[in-house]
Design an enzyme around this catalytic site. Structure first.
Site, PDB file in Angstrom:
ATOM      1  CB  CYS A  11      -1.131  -0.048   1.287  1.00 24.34           C
ATOM      2  SG  CYS A  11      -2.413   1.044   1.203  1.00 24.34           S
ATOM      3  CB  CYS A  83      -4.245   1.583  -2.123  1.00 29.29           C
ATOM      4  SG  CYS A  83      -2.279   2.127  -1.910  1.00 29.29           S
ATOM      5  CB  CYS A  90       3.743  -1.431  -7.824  1.00 30.20           C
ATOM      6  SG  CYS A  90       4.494  -3.111  -7.354  1.00 30.20           S
TER       7      CYS A  90
END
Length: 145
Positions: A11, A83, A90
């Site tokens: 997250c 999220c 990422c």
């Protein structure tokens, strides 16, 4: 017995949703998943997340907020972003890491609009329960993709 799947719940701040996911995975799937959580940044463990998880019988109070760098030594099988922001930012992981994205609402953000503490905590409870339902589907849900 086969090795447990090493799963990272990622997250933005590793304060709430990813912490809940790690806690639920440890509580519900300890026989098949070795859970971790981290954030793009570390914002500290959210006290309301700790409280609502405790209400459900899951103690996450000893977990700590971590950044990706803190878990880079682990060879993950799966990285699950929880999220949209973490999904968008990422990084790439080396090896055969598979990615999965599921988006949960941000309880701290929703709680800012609440008029009472109980109304604020209701957002945390709803997201907690949604995360539990998702964790209950693991690891089978990952392999259906």
């Amino acid at each position: 017995m086969a090795d447990k799947l090493k799963v990272l719940f990622l997250c933005t701040g590793n304060s709430c949703r990813s912490q809940m996911a790690e806690g639920w995975a440890r509580y519900l799937k300890d026989d098949v998943i070795e859970p971790y959580s981290a954030g793009i940044e570390s914002q500290g463990l959210n006290p309301n997340a700790v409280k609502v998880m405790a209400e459900a019988g899951v103690d996450i109070s000893s977990q700590r907020s971590k950044r990706l760098e803190d878990v880079q030594h682990v060879q993950f099988d799966w990285v699950i972003t929880v999220c949209d922001s973490a999904n968008e930012s990422c990084p790439l992981f080396p090896g055969k890491v598979k990615r999965f994205h599921v988006s949960f609402d941000d309880p701290p953000k929703l709680a800012k609009t609440a008029k009472t503490e109980e109304e604020a905590r209701a957002h945390y409870r709803r997201v907690r329960d949604e995360i539990r339902k998702f964790i209950e589907t693991l690891p089978n849900h990952l392999f259906e993709r």
